[in-house]
Enzyme design. Sequence first.
Site: not given
Length: 462
Positions: A40, A441
């Site tokens: 990995c 947002h």
Amino acid sequence: MNYDIIVIGSGPGGYVAAIRASQLGFKTAVIEREALGGICLNWGCIPTKALLKSAQVFEYLNHAEDYGIKVDGGKVDFSAVVKRSRGVADGMSKGIQFLMKKNKIDVIMGTATVKKGGKISVKDKDGAEKEYTAKHTILATGARSRELPNLKQDGKNVIGYRQAMNLEKQPESMVVVGSGAIGVEFAYFYNAIGTKVTIVEFMDRIVPVEDEEVSKQLERSLKKAGIKIMTGSEVTAVKQSGSTNKVSVKNSKGTQELEATVVLSAVGITPNIENLGLEAVGVKTEKGHVVVDEYYKTNVDGVYAIGDIVKGQALAHVASAEGITCVEKISGMDVDPINYNNIPGCTYCSPEVASVGLTEKAAKEAGYELKIGKFPFSASGKASAAGAKDGFVKMIYDAKYGELLGAHMIGANVTEMIAEAVVARKLETTGHEILKAVHPHPTMSEAIMEATADAYGEVIHL
């Protein structure tokens, strides 16, 4: 030479298990035959992400004018890209060395063989052997690139993922066999830096473990980027012809012949369970995997196995979770088994793919009545501002109880977004609770709320 726990293998399963063992007071050692961090850190997850980042930067340069910026042409220095990737991997491996020292874990370099009575023989690079004893032995030996009988890897013409990230020269053309995460990521990388890429997939769609709508969207996006895709196709032979390779591909239309500088075999992995001494000790295996219980204990007392060598998703984060669960159980802690139905999967091509839970097809087959919502990034303010409008978020709920059955995403940065769905499923959160949790947002992540709103007929921005 006597330990409470010896871990064989230092990948994301092994080194994490060792650190948790040390934290819990066990005298611990790790045996590693190559490099700390395993595949990995050294040849997989981490260096590939470094390559992909270089490709992304190059794409930004090529599309700078889309953002109102003029750049006088960029050029890929392939050897420098590879060098950066290797540097990132080396740095991470050194980080694991630091963690071993910090946690007082002995690192034993060499190849291990398990023997009876809790004994482990280790042969170093010079051939010298030493024997160690452990009350508990955890096998975490990982996996390697799988070879098909008709697609033998020679490291030059037919390569695996390891050679793919360390080539001396950028190939002019490449055939990628297999469209799982490894195949798609390398296809994206090489195509982005100018290699002509063809993906050959045996199944009828790419990334076949994903939701069908995600597969279709990714195929559209990759084709738009210039990658040729052949599904329902099989590579039957590869023959070298001068400086190129003739690749025979069989499908419903007959047999076609492709030319490629190199062929990348990305058809999965094979667990590393050979030459460990498992047969002599009597450890049970089945279909190439070590058989374990829900806490990773084998049929032999004192021997455990985690990661790619046991049944389950062959993912780094799964191996780490298994290592922690295994060690905590050994310590006597009250731990819950891992829920393999709530494991996120991520593919880091562009656009990215991320998912958790049931696909729409699997949910229907399981007999659920569904509420399904989708929100396209083309309707996202943040995605529009970022110039990343490809893709969508798809949320699948049980209509009766509001349980989140599955979340499927394709788009920029969705691999960072999927964790919300994983936590929601872990906490058994309902669709209404996700809908009423105020999302920030403008963000890409508010698409999860918007897709949920769509499922419940309350969507605002569609």
